[in-house]
Design an enzyme around this catalytic site. Structure first.
Site, mmCIF file in Angstrom:
data_model
loop_
_atom_site.group_PDB
_atom_site.id
_atom_site.type_symbol
_atom_site.label_atom_id
_atom_site.label_comp_id
_atom_site.label_asym_id
_atom_site.label_seq_id
_atom_site.Cartn_x
_atom_site.Cartn_y
_atom_site.Cartn_z
ATOM 1 N N ASP A 70 -1.438 -6.390 3.730
ATOM 2 C CA ASP A 70 -1.484 -5.046 3.164
ATOM 3 C C ASP A 70 -2.636 -4.305 3.818
ATOM 4 O O ASP A 70 -3.793 -4.671 3.656
ATOM 5 C CB ASP A 70 -1.687 -5.126 1.643
ATOM 6 C CG ASP A 70 -1.739 -3.745 1.010
ATOM 7 O OD1 ASP A 70 -0.746 -3.006 1.123
ATOM 8 O OD2 ASP A 70 -2.774 -3.402 0.411
ATOM 9 N N GLU B 74 3.709 -3.695 6.434
ATOM 10 C CA GLU B 74 4.428 -2.570 5.875
ATOM 11 C C GLU B 74 4.515 -1.485 6.929
ATOM 12 O O GLU B 74 3.573 -1.293 7.700
ATOM 13 C CB GLU B 74 3.626 -2.045 4.691
ATOM 14 C CG GLU B 74 4.450 -1.556 3.565
ATOM 15 C CD GLU B 74 3.552 -1.194 2.385
ATOM 16 O OE1 GLU B 74 4.085 -0.729 1.393
ATOM 17 O OE2 GLU B 74 2.329 -1.369 2.474
ATOM 18 N N ASP C 83 -4.227 -5.052 -4.053
ATOM 19 C CA ASP C 83 -3.891 -5.251 -2.640
ATOM 20 C C ASP C 83 -3.319 -6.640 -2.388
ATOM 21 O O ASP C 83 -2.389 -6.810 -1.601
ATOM 22 C CB ASP C 83 -5.132 -5.021 -1.769
ATOM 23 C CG ASP C 83 -5.659 -3.599 -1.900
ATOM 24 O OD1 ASP C 83 -4.844 -2.704 -2.176
ATOM 25 O OD2 ASP C 83 -6.882 -3.398 -1.733
#
Ligand SMILES: [Zn+2]
Length: 418
Positions: free
Chosen positions: A191, A275, A356
């Site tokens: 992340d 991501e 996170d």
């Protein structure tokens, strides 16, 4: 696969002058060729073939008084310049027709003497590697090279670059076979963020080094000094180089740090999942400077390149996965959380989450599911992330800062936000 290997060059004063001449000639040839192609297109929508173009702006131009000096530099560098224009046009047309993925590419533009970065390329015929370690460039001579590491194979071309702080580099293109690191079990979801640079699903935290922010005071002082110098003066030129050096230092430190981080991640993990962040969108918000400083695009590119090189996998999950809204333990969609919520407790199973770390675990799960899907295997039933739900948190997603949309209430999670 083609890789670039870059080394610092130390040309003598005479070689610098010869290089400056060649940079200039390569630029003139490029601009002349571009002007001809533009004119032909305007006149009758025709495209001049590369051979005819080279004859017009190199062979024939040399015979005229206005361009006779083209004869004093390597013809190989001039031909490469025309091939570069061809590539620029091809990228533009491929982008127009949709053959080329990614952001749209504009048409080629004229090069300027005032561009901070000058470059020229030699094909295999224009350079030689001497046994004494020097690099022989056509009509320039044997240039001293700092071989910081060995070239893995014979290079197919070399680009000579002069950067705004006055440093010369040789960038070789080398064709190498991708190797394989010994396989490992570990897979990791990452992340990316601004508070901490990265949180990984195994709990590792990478702090944000904020190189630009740290150097800001120095950069501002250099910039102020530059703005006080009279235009066209020698002192202004000196001050400009100082600004360029300060910027280069930030960029170099960041690059070095990023190489170390990405190499370690690729070495320790068989698969890495990230991501898909809308970096270009975010760079237009008030977070712009921090986003540029973070360099997420470069981080992802390095990971992808290194994975291809060492037989690892990098998966990128969709931009709209609600990775920070789902509980990574039980899979329940708990609803949007504003960015200031760093920890939360799942209403369904009672697990308390670090925001996170939970997102990183969800990224890992979504990435694994995508990969299994792509392989035609069964989708892991472990953590099901509802695909229809859209994230609405501000900060790292597309709608952040642009629409100013307020986070929805948890109960409205079924209604698509976009
Ligand atoms: Zn839960």
């Amino acid at each position: 696969m083609h890789l670039r290997y870059s080394y610092r060059l130390y040309p003598t004063v005479g070689q610098r002058q010869a290089l400056a001449r060649t940079f200039g000639c390569a630029r003139v040839v490029y601009n002349d060729a571009l002007a001809l192609r533009k004119a032909a297109w305007k006149a009758d929508r025709s495209r001049i073939p590369t051979g005819a173009l080279a004859k017009a702006v190199i062979t024939d131009a040399k015979k005229t008084d206005a361009r006779s000096w083209l004869g004093s530099v390597s013809v190989d560098a001039l031909q490469s310049s025309i091939r570069d224009l061809d590539t620029a046009y091809r990228n533009f047309f491929d982008s127009l027709s949709g053959k080329r993925a990614g952001r749209p590419v504009g048409p080629p533009v004229f090069k300027s003497r005032k561009d901070g970065r000058q470059s020229l390329r030699f094909s295999r015929n224009g350079f030689r590697l001497r046994s004494n370690g020097k690099l022989n460039l056509a009509k320039i001579g044997d240039v001293r090279v700092k071989w910081s590491r060995a070239l893995p194979a014979d290079p197919s071309s070399v680009t000579i670059v002069l950067d705004p702080c006055g440093r010369y580099h040789a960038s070789f293109v080398v064709d190498v076979e991708p190797g394989h690191l010994p396989e490992v079990e570990a897979e990791v979801g990452i992340d990316l963020g601004l508070t901490t640079y990265a949180v990984m699903s195994d709990g590792t935290v990478i702090d944000n080094p904020r190189f630009l922010r740290k150097a800001e005071k120095k950069l501002k002082a250099a910039q102020r000094a530059l703005s006080r110098k009279a235009k066209g003066s020698r002192n202004r030129a000196k001050a400009r180089r100082k600004v360029a050096r300060a910027h280069a230092k930030v960029a170099d430190t960041r690059k070095d740090w990023m190489h170390k981080q990405t190499t370690r991640i690729i070495r320790e993990n068989q698969a890495v999942y990230l991501e898909d962040l809308n970096v270009h969108g975010l760079a237009r918000t008030r977070l712009a400077k921090s986003v540029h400083d973070a360099g997420w695009s470069a981080f992802r590119r390095l990971l992808t390149e290194k994975a291809a090189r060492y037989g690892r996998h990098v998966g990128v999950i969709g931009r709209y996965e609600p990775t920070s809204q789902v509980c990574s333990t039980c899979g329940v969609l708990d609803g949007p959380k504003p960015l200031n919520v760093r920890t939360w407790t799942c209403g369904a199973c009672g697990t308390s989450h670090d925001r996170d770390l939970n997102a990183a675990r969800n990224i890992l799960a979504a990435g694994r599911a995508d990969r299994l899907n792509a392989c035609g295997g069964p989708v892991s039933p472990g953590v099901a992330i509802p695909r229809r739900a859209r994230p609405v948190e501000t900060g790292t997603h597309r709608n952040a800062g642009r629409t100013g949309r307020k986070p929805r209430a948890a109960g409205a999670a079924g209604i698509p936000a976009l």
